[in-house]
Design a protein around this motif. Structure first.
Motif, PDB file in Angstrom:
ATOM      1  N   ALA A   1       0.827  -1.205   0.000  1.00  0.00           N
ATOM      2  CA  ALA A   1       0.000   0.000   0.000  1.00  0.00           C
ATOM      3  C   ALA A   1       0.863   1.257   0.000  1.00  0.00           C
ATOM      4  O   ALA A   1       0.572   2.233  -0.703  1.00  0.00           O
ATOM      5  CB  ALA A   1      -0.933  -0.010   1.212  1.00  0.00           C
ATOM      6  N   ASP A   2       1.948   1.255   0.785  1.00  0.00           N
ATOM      7  CA  ASP A   2       2.851   2.413   0.803  1.00  0.00           C
ATOM      8  C   ASP A   2       3.505   2.620  -0.561  1.00  0.00           C
ATOM      9  O   ASP A   2       3.593   3.751  -1.052  1.00  0.00           O
ATOM     10  CB  ASP A   2       3.931   2.218   1.872  1.00  0.00           C
ATOM     11  CG  ASP A   2       3.357   2.264   3.283  1.00  0.00           C
ATOM     12  OD1 ASP A   2       2.229   2.784   3.441  1.00  0.00           O
ATOM     13  OD2 ASP A   2       4.018   1.776   4.219  1.00  0.00           O
ATOM     14  N   ALA A   3       3.966   1.521  -1.160  1.00  0.00           N
ATOM     15  CA  ALA A   3       4.583   1.635  -2.488  1.00  0.00           C
ATOM     16  C   ALA A   3       3.574   2.113  -3.521  1.00  0.00           C
ATOM     17  O   ALA A   3       3.879   2.940  -4.383  1.00  0.00           O
ATOM     18  CB  ALA A   3       5.181   0.290  -2.907  1.00  0.00           C
ATOM     19  N   GLY A   4       2.332   1.594  -3.434  1.00  0.00           N
ATOM     20  CA  GLY A   4       1.301   2.026  -4.366  1.00  0.00           C
ATOM     21  C   GLY A   4       0.958   3.502  -4.208  1.00  0.00           C
ATOM     22  O   GLY A   4       0.718   4.194  -5.197  1.00  0.00           O
ATOM     23  N   ALA A   5       0.949   3.986  -2.950  1.00  0.00           N
ATOM     24  CA  ALA A   5       0.669   5.402  -2.736  1.00  0.00           C
ATOM     25  C   ALA A   5       1.761   6.271  -3.341  1.00  0.00           C
ATOM     26  O   ALA A   5       1.483   7.317  -3.940  1.00  0.00           O
ATOM     27  CB  ALA A   5       0.548   5.679  -1.231  1.00  0.00           C
ATOM     28  N   SER A   6       3.013   5.850  -3.219  1.00  0.00           N
ATOM     29  CA  SER A   6       4.119   6.610  -3.813  1.00  0.00           C
ATOM     30  C   SER A   6       4.005   6.650  -5.332  1.00  0.00           C
ATOM     31  O   SER A   6       4.220   7.690  -5.959  1.00  0.00           O
ATOM     32  CB  SER A   6       5.466   5.992  -3.401  1.00  0.00           C
ATOM     33  OG  SER A   6       5.623   6.025  -1.990  1.00  0.00           O
TER      34      SER A   6
ATOM     35  N   ILE B   1       3.005  10.135  -8.234  1.00  0.00           N
ATOM     36  CA  ILE B   1       3.835  10.611  -9.344  1.00  0.00           C
ATOM     37  C   ILE B   1       2.987  11.305 -10.409  1.00  0.00           C
ATOM     38  O   ILE B   1       3.253  12.465 -10.763  1.00  0.00           O
ATOM     39  CB  ILE B   1       4.648   9.450  -9.946  1.00  0.00           C
ATOM     40  CG1 ILE B   1       5.674   8.957  -8.908  1.00  0.00           C
ATOM     41  CG2 ILE B   1       5.339   9.885 -11.232  1.00  0.00           C
ATOM     42  CD1 ILE B   1       6.462   7.746  -9.373  1.00  0.00           C
ATOM     43  N   PRO B   2       1.938  10.659 -10.966  1.00  0.00           N
ATOM     44  CA  PRO B   2       1.122  11.378 -11.964  1.00  0.00           C
ATOM     45  C   PRO B   2       0.366  12.551 -11.366  1.00  0.00           C
ATOM     46  O   PRO B   2       0.095  13.532 -12.063  1.00  0.00           O
ATOM     47  CB  PRO B   2       0.164  10.293 -12.481  1.00  0.00           C
ATOM     48  CG  PRO B   2       0.112   9.261 -11.408  1.00  0.00           C
ATOM     49  CD  PRO B   2       1.470   9.269 -10.796  1.00  0.00           C
ATOM     50  N   VAL B   3       0.016  12.473 -10.069  1.00  0.00           N
ATOM     51  CA  VAL B   3      -0.687  13.591  -9.441  1.00  0.00           C
ATOM     52  C   VAL B   3       0.218  14.812  -9.378  1.00  0.00           C
ATOM     53  O   VAL B   3      -0.196  15.938  -9.698  1.00  0.00           O
ATOM     54  CB  VAL B   3      -1.167  13.190  -8.035  1.00  0.00           C
ATOM     55  CG1 VAL B   3      -1.731  14.407  -7.297  1.00  0.00           C
ATOM     56  CG2 VAL B   3      -2.221  12.104  -8.119  1.00  0.00           C
ATOM     57  N   ARG B   4       1.484  14.604  -8.981  1.00  0.00           N
ATOM     58  CA  ARG B   4       2.428  15.720  -8.930  1.00  0.00           C
ATOM     59  C   ARG B   4       2.655  16.302 -10.325  1.00  0.00           C
ATOM     60  O   ARG B   4       2.747  17.523 -10.493  1.00  0.00           O
ATOM     61  CB  ARG B   4       3.753  15.251  -8.326  1.00  0.00           C
ATOM     62  CG  ARG B   4       3.692  14.924  -6.837  1.00  0.00           C
ATOM     63  CD  ARG B   4       5.086  14.816  -6.263  1.00  0.00           C
ATOM     64  NE  ARG B   4       5.057  14.456  -4.848  1.00  0.00           N
ATOM     65  CZ  ARG B   4       5.268  13.217  -4.395  1.00  0.00           C
ATOM     66  NH1 ARG B   4       5.527  12.247  -5.255  1.00  0.00           N
ATOM     67  NH2 ARG B   4       5.231  12.960  -3.112  1.00  0.00           N
TER      68      ARG B   4
END
Length: 282
Positions: A171-176, A180-183
């Motif tokens: 879940a942490d890796a998926g959030a990171s 990326i596309p959000v930033r």
């Protein structure tokens, strides 16, 4: 005892200078890993069975569909029946450390397998050999069952706490990854806002409908022009905004950067940034 050649790096000094050089020595060979050999053999057998299943299923279902459509289309569609449950099985293998995620591809693969087996059985019935249809359908079932055994054997047993820990890490890796596309989207949006402000400010400077009054200095900023936060932008950001606004001349870009940043930039810096932008655009 069996030995095998092994390369090692050892220090070697010549004329007072030491380097690590490779040498080959004989070391005891490890014992044969029969478990790995047997597992590789079983995996090879499963691959052969899977290939035979795909060939039989494609030929059977393709002949069934060819009664209604042309053969290329029929056999092209027939191969989908086996590829569907094979793809689901591959996803199940990738999710073998997470039982919750593996459940969906397992169920979908079973459904796809049943559909393929029914199609093979229907072909046998229509052809007048229902026994062949049943036996042919079992070929796909045996292939799927064999691969399920192989996957289960290579799936490590994990307790509930360990599975929860792994899910948290994923879940942490998926959030990171999701950020990326959000930033990137936020940066594009901010760049568009800055470019729009720069265009409005430049247009106000060149085409103001309200000229400076006689009692105002020509160097004073027009009250109707909104400043773009002097000092808030870097030189590189300001050059990029100028480029996005259609500025291609270095001197014009330098004047714009000086206006929006509140300080005179180096002509060499402006030229370097403009060359980089031309190279990317070209």
């Amino acid at each position: 005892m069996k030995t095998q050649p092994t390369t090692r790096f050892v220090p070697h000094t010549v004329d007072g200078k030491t380097r690590m050089v490779p040498i080959t020595v004989d070391t005891p060979a490890p014992p044969r890993d029969w478990d790995r050999l047997i597992l590789n053999g079983v995996t090879g057998i499963a691959a052969v069975v899977l290939t035979a299943s795909v060939v039989w299923s494609t030929a059977s279902i393709g002949d069934l569909l060819a009664r209604a459509v042309i053969e290329p289309a029929a056999y092209g569609a027939a191969v989908v029946f086996d590829l569907a449950w094979i793809a689901c099985m591959a996803v199940e293998w990738l999710a073998r450390y997470d039982e919750d995620r593996a459940a969906l591809p397992r169920k979908a693969g079973n459904v796809a397998l049943i559909v393929a087996m029914l199609a093979i059985g229907a072909h046998g019935k229509i052809a007048g050999y229902w026994e062949i249809g049943i036996v042919g359908a079992l070929v796909s079932g045996l292939a799927k069952g064999l691969w399920t055994v192989v996957i289960r054997h290579q799936t490590p047993p994990l307790d509930q706490r360990t599975r929860a820990w792994i899910q948290g890490e994923l879940a942490d890796a998926g959030a990171s990854l999701a950020l990326i596309p959000v930033r990137r989207q936020l940066q594009r949006a901010q760049a568009q806002v800055d470019a729009e402000r720069a265009a409005l400010a430049t247009g106000s400077d060149h085409g103001s409908a309200d000229p400076d009054r006689p009692d105002e200095s020509a160097d004073d900023p027009d009250a109707d022009v909104l400043a773009i936060r002097p000092g808030a932008l870097t030189t590189k950001d300001a050059v990029r905004i100028a480029w996005d606004s259609g500025v291609r001349d270095d001197d014009e870009a330098r004047r714009y950067v000086a206006k929006v940043t509140g300080k005179a930039p180096s002509p060499d810096t402006i030229a370097r940034y403009m060359r980089l932008l031309r190279k990317v655009a070209g």
